[in-house]
Design an enzyme around this catalytic site. Sequence first.
Site, PDB file in Angstrom:
ATOM      1  CD  GLU C  58      81.574  -2.901   2.994  1.00 18.54           C
ATOM      2  OE1 GLU C  58      81.944  -3.028   4.183  1.00 18.54           O
ATOM      3  OE2 GLU C  58      80.875  -1.942   2.600  1.00 18.54           O
ATOM      4  CG  HIS C 128      86.604   7.401  -2.578  1.00 13.04           C
ATOM      5  ND1 HIS C 128      86.931   7.887  -1.342  1.00 13.04           N
ATOM      6  CD2 HIS C 128      85.350   6.901  -2.469  1.00 13.04           C
ATOM      7  CE1 HIS C 128      85.914   7.713  -0.522  1.00 13.04           C
ATOM      8  NE2 HIS C 128      84.944   7.113  -1.169  1.00 13.04           N
TER       9      HIS C 128
HETATM   10  C1  LIG Z   1      83.263   0.165   4.643  1.00 13.74           C
HETATM   11  C2  LIG Z   1      82.603   1.066   3.659  1.00 13.74           C
HETATM   12  N1  LIG Z   1      81.532   0.622   2.972  1.00 13.74           N
HETATM   13  C3  LIG Z   1      80.910   1.412   2.056  1.00 13.74           C
HETATM   14  C4  LIG Z   1      81.357   2.694   1.809  1.00 13.74           C
HETATM   15  C5  LIG Z   1      80.627   3.629   0.803  1.00 13.74           C
HETATM   16  N2  LIG Z   1      79.840   4.586   1.611  1.00 13.74           N
HETATM   17  C6  LIG Z   1      80.333   5.790   1.964  1.00 13.74           C
HETATM   18  S1  LIG Z   1      79.279   6.627   2.987  1.00 13.74           S
HETATM   19  C7  LIG Z   1      78.162   5.366   2.950  1.00 13.74           C
HETATM   20  C8  LIG Z   1      76.888   5.466   3.725  1.00 13.74           C
HETATM   21  C9  LIG Z   1      77.175   5.660   5.187  1.00 13.74           C
HETATM   22  O1  LIG Z   1      75.954   5.758   5.869  1.00 13.74           O
HETATM   23  P1  LIG Z   1      75.976   6.171   7.407  1.00 13.74           P
HETATM   24  O2  LIG Z   1      77.031   5.423   8.125  1.00 13.74           O
HETATM   25  O3  LIG Z   1      74.587   6.028   7.916  1.00 13.74           O
HETATM   26  O4  LIG Z   1      76.421   7.685   7.425  1.00 13.74           O
HETATM   27  P2  LIG Z   1      75.615   8.881   6.712  1.00 13.74           P
HETATM   28  O5  LIG Z   1      76.108   8.954   5.308  1.00 13.74           O
HETATM   29  O6  LIG Z   1      74.161   8.558   6.781  1.00 13.74           O
HETATM   30  O7  LIG Z   1      75.974  10.100   7.478  1.00 13.74           O
HETATM   31  C10 LIG Z   1      78.595   4.319   2.143  1.00 13.74           C
HETATM   32  C11 LIG Z   1      77.842   3.080   1.892  1.00 13.74           C
HETATM   33  C12 LIG Z   1      82.504   3.116   2.538  1.00 13.74           C
HETATM   34  N3  LIG Z   1      83.028   4.332   2.346  1.00 13.74           N
HETATM   35  N4  LIG Z   1      83.086   2.286   3.451  1.00 13.74           N
END
Ligand SMILES: Cc1ncc(C[n+]2csc(CCOP(=O)(O)OP(=O)(O)O)c2C)c(N)n1
Lengths: 331, 331, 324, 324
Positions: C58, C128
């Site tokens: 971000e 959130h």
């Molecule tokens: C800094 C940040 N950016 C975006 C989000 C929204 N978000 C929550 S989980 C996620 C995906 C995370 O993917 P990954 O790290 O691969 O973990 P997975 O869900 O695949 O286990 C996103 C974009 C967040 N919580 N924090």
Amino acid sequence: MPDSADIPAAGLPERLYRTIRLIRRFEERSIELVKSGDIGSGVHPCIGQEGVAAGVCAALVPDDVVFSNHRGHGHLLAKGCEPGRVLAEMVGRVDGIDRGRGGSFHPSDFSHNVYGATGTVGHGAAIAAGAAWAAKQAGAGQVVVSFFGDGAVSQGALLEGLNLAGLWQLPVVFVCENNLYATTLPVGTAVAGTITGRGEAFGIPSSTVDGQDAEVVLAAAAAAVRRARDGGGPALLEMSTYRYHGHHTFELKTRLRYRDPDEVARWLARDPLEIQAARVPAPARERIDAEVEDEVAAAVRFALASPRPDPGDALAHHYSTGLPARAGVAD
Amino acid sequence: MPDSADIPAAGLPERLYRTIRLIRRFEERSIELVKSGDIGSGVHPCIGQEGVAAGVCAALVPDDVVFSNHRGHGHLLAKGCEPGRVLAEMVGRVDGIDRGRGGSFHPSDFSHNVYGATGTVGHGAAIAAGAAWAAKQAGAGQVVVSFFGDGAVSQGALLEGLNLAGLWQLPVVFVCENNLYATTLPVGTAVAGTITGRGEAFGIPSSTVDGQDAEVVLAAAAAAVRRARDGGGPALLEMSTYRYHGHHTFELKTRLRYRDPDEVARWLARDPLEIQAARVPAPARERIDAEVEDEVAAAVRFALASPRPDPGDALAHHYSTGLPARAGVAD
Amino acid sequence: MPKLSYLKALNRALGDEMERDPAVFIMGEDINLALTNTTHGLLEKFGPDRVIETPLSEQGFTNFATGAALAGRRPVVEYQIPFLLMLVFEQIANQANKFSLMSGGQASVPVTYLLPAAGWRSGWGAQHSDQPYPLFAHMGVKTVLPATPADAYGLLVTAIRDDDPVVFFAPIAALGVREDVEYADLGPVPLGVGRVHRPGTDVTVVAVGHLVHDAIAVADELAGDVSVEVFDPRSVYPFDWAGLARSLDRTGRLVVIDDSNRSCGLAAEIAATAAEELHLVAPPKRVTRPDGAIVGAAPELDVALQPNREQLTAAIYKVLKSGL
Amino acid sequence: MPKLSYLKALNRALGDEMERDPAVFIMGEDINLALTNTTHGLLEKFGPDRVIETPLSEQGFTNFATGAALAGRRPVVEYQIPFLLMLVFEQIANQANKFSLMSGGQASVPVTYLLPAAGWRSGWGAQHSDQPYPLFAHMGVKTVLPATPADAYGLLVTAIRDDDPVVFFAPIAALGVREDVEYADLGPVPLGVGRVHRPGTDVTVVAVGHLVHDAIAVADELAGDVSVEVFDPRSVYPFDWAGLARSLDRTGRLVVIDDSNRSCGLAAEIAATAAEELHLVAPPKRVTRPDGAIVGAAPELDVALQPNREQLTAAIYKVLKSGL
Ligand SMILES: Cc1ncc(C[n+]2csc(CCOP(=O)(O)OP(=O)(O)O)c2C)c(N)n1
Ligand SMILES: Cc1ncc(C[n+]2csc(CCOP(=O)(O)OP(=O)(O)O)c2C)c(N)n1
Ligand SMILES: [Mg+2]
Ligand SMILES: [Mg+2]
């Protein structure tokens, strides 16, 4: 398309020497203006690092974009900004490149495609990636250069920017001026792994370059710029260099002890000015020196003669749309 | 000093199978509780990734610390947290591990050294580095594990955390569960270079591990934990794994199409539950399955029987000192 | 007349502006598949050069947008969660928003920061459900928080066309709101111009975002007994002080209901300015969130922390009974 | 009696707390050489395990401090520039400050965030002169802004001993302030307890940080003509509303002078709460910064944007002349 690969060889040593000499004398005069109180912010002198700015910017065409940093005077002069207007900015006058609103720390000059120097160390690299993306989309072969120091490579936003540049193969050249210290912090105590390793981790071709030799810098920069221009993607150049002065002129007072005198002496022996001077015949050198003296003297005269901004304008320029910032007292 | 290198081999396959089975059934029941409206937040199911949690936590001793993330139920169960209290937390009841204040997304259980799961993806890795630094200072041989996903490796704060861990040689094991997607974003379109390359850039030994085979995971984790415990510094383990369900149960409704059915099929063929089941004799397996059914059923009963928090307590726990948060209306 | 939802209004505004101006593009997470629905159909229509799917970086892509803007583009950056605007707060408030000043007017940074998920998500916990718009107002960053589909359309169009950074908050609780509109009537809504949803003479209720609809409901409920004027500033910064002044000249009494935290929140600024500069015949009242996060997995705890209609009604009667 | 400077008070508080409690340590940039002078002598005395020099990774080491705190340590994290607190805003307000809540009270995060350089640096431009304390107050993060050396000592000690995150702002303009004190008299100052520097009966002037000294100067100047009470809350959050109420019960008139931006700033909260909940016989007045950055390389432009004594004096006379 502009072509930085064919840099006219004729007079090249002289041109590089001239730029280095201009930056050196400009910085020396700036320090005097700090001592005299004319430059209220003090400055981060780039004396000792002039070879990097001179060499890198010699590889660029006017259309190319530069993002500078807090140690930026050399970048601007090498990119072709008028010394008088740069200095007027540093003393906070209306004829400054930023009307006295940027100062020594945040210079930008859009007439020479210097887009600015954010104070948030490292973040300029991510901003540069965005400008490079826009340039790639425009398709005019524009290249963006981002200057930052060794301290910046531990800043998350910079690393995020490297990822975006590597991921999207953007025409940006990341120039890390590794002068071995971030203020008082030695690079070895800040950087796990290597600086070039950080570029490579994001798929960016990275190399270490002798930053004290402007011609070596130019060769490396020209190759990186050419590849970027041709759609070959980003590059990271780690310039080994050294600042001969303190981090900021406040060190004239604080006298922090964090550098070994032998280390300083070793680097003084590789002065980019002398290295380049040795390649220029004495008569030409004397001519250039004299011209630079006049140019810097004229710049100082111009800067100090420029009017101070009207305090009544303090709320201007806060918004591009001209919205006046809300005042602090209700009338 | 605790010693994770000598993990009792006796009954190891059964123990790992039991953990995987427990997580699998716990998650399946959780999804039912989402559908029934009992879990208001929905959940990020870790079904398909159970081998990672089971294998990594089998390499830990109770004193070791775990930082989880949004897909964290498996981490907690594998670390030994009570299923009933974890589930009570997810349904927001007073007997939850966090009194209903953390929920499925932010579980912590200090009685089992699970220090929490911040919602800011990637930032837990930097928090974990700080806990590891404290552990190193304490000198009791405690190791910290930080779980995160493939999406987290493009977050600046995580990269800053890797630098600190590498620089100061901290006893932390970074476990990246690369399930190929960050929500809908394929890892290949997010990560320039490689995930292990990011660890290596900061001088952290990094390797890719088959995350579907709990015993392979355990072997890799045990080696990394042992080295960290012995003062050998951090490690990064990239676990190749896959989630069989959507990113979050909202996909039960939204039905996003971003994964190739063949890809899903290929990974279903490498189900960590089946892989480990094959190593456990049928009678033992049936006994374990029955025990797990009872345990999960008891957990559900416990969770749903637990009282809902008193809305009058909504301002409690905002501050450790008991300072009540300032109310939104003046009386 | 077609019914336009708030969410569809955002999607439509994005499409119309991308159509109108090739400099406009959008970037963010999961926007290719339109996880938040705001970018629905845009990838198909404008392709990957105008719809940029980003990694979870971000800060990096917020700075990236600044750079693209300095180079003449008009980025719209989408964020999935309110706290992400805290994560990039420095990049917006201290960097993007200061380039115009620091360059003496040479630079402009026309970036729109779009948060289509402002405020409470039932049960989603402490991280959130924030409403960080007062933070941007404090730093003088242009910020909008429309309540209706037509205003959402109009202010998103305006934000994209504005030459300065603008943060656009779309409250989760308003995304489902629908309105009868002729598409032909949709057009830009100026920044800093409020709107009286319901004229009244006894008391002015200032509400923004989804709470505007609660304020209107309460006003309707009390009609006959109390004549409530519902004033919706629509923009948090710049704020329509002139519009509020006109309303208070009529009513002289003020209640502010706001979903951001109490201390140094939007309601504080409105109450302070009214007390200092505008016509009041009774002390103003605030109905806000406590200075605490929305709590957690237990919706009943969350709801207990949110400003509600009962509190608003009570506040209205309080200011009616009191005087200076 | 020895003269204690504000800066020396910070240095002394750090040393005393590190001495008293081995859990306390400090981390930050250029602290080994004490660039800001707050850590002077600490490395020599406590060694590199208690004085941690960090790379330029503010987000990383702010999270790092959270982790160390969760593990039982008491970190003090120093930042060199106000905007760095915006850079790490999310790590403090959305993470460190929410662990206690999210863990249902299991976790505590006793971190002190020390900014020994709050506010204007003459000529240092738009990015080095902010006063972001209202941002933390809005998020309910404990925040202090002491005006005197003894209060600086006492509140830093308290911040370090407090089990929650506390942000400590030391205004550049106050660092040189000196005070006669017996070291034996130095001790903790409680959070949320203000201080009347100068009693008065006509008007209450609320000031924080370096502006307290300007307020006292103005009060002295006007003495005889106007009886000004100078109230210094010392803590921005929690705020000493009871103390302010006692003062306003005496004076009924309020002027707030504050160095943070106007909109949703500290002065807004004080004026709003006073108008809504406390005893006022005249509209309150605010003297603040505009909602704009301190401008740049020209000190005259900067000074024009800072609240000053003339504005305070004018505001005092205005509230004296006005009524409700
Ligand atoms: C800094 C940040 N950016 C975006 C989000 C929204 N978000 C929550 S989980 C996620 C995906 C995370 O993917 P990954 O790290 O691969 O973990 P997975 O869900 O695949 O286990 C996103 C974009 C967040 N919580 N924090
Ligand atoms: C993110 C951030 N951290 C800290 C600072 C304060 N600061 C300004 S310059 C500087 C040192 C930068 O060192 P380096 O990047 O090596 O550049 P150099 O000064 O050596 O040219 C620091 C710590 C800042 N401006 N931004
Ligand atoms: Mg350096
Ligand atoms: Mg993933």
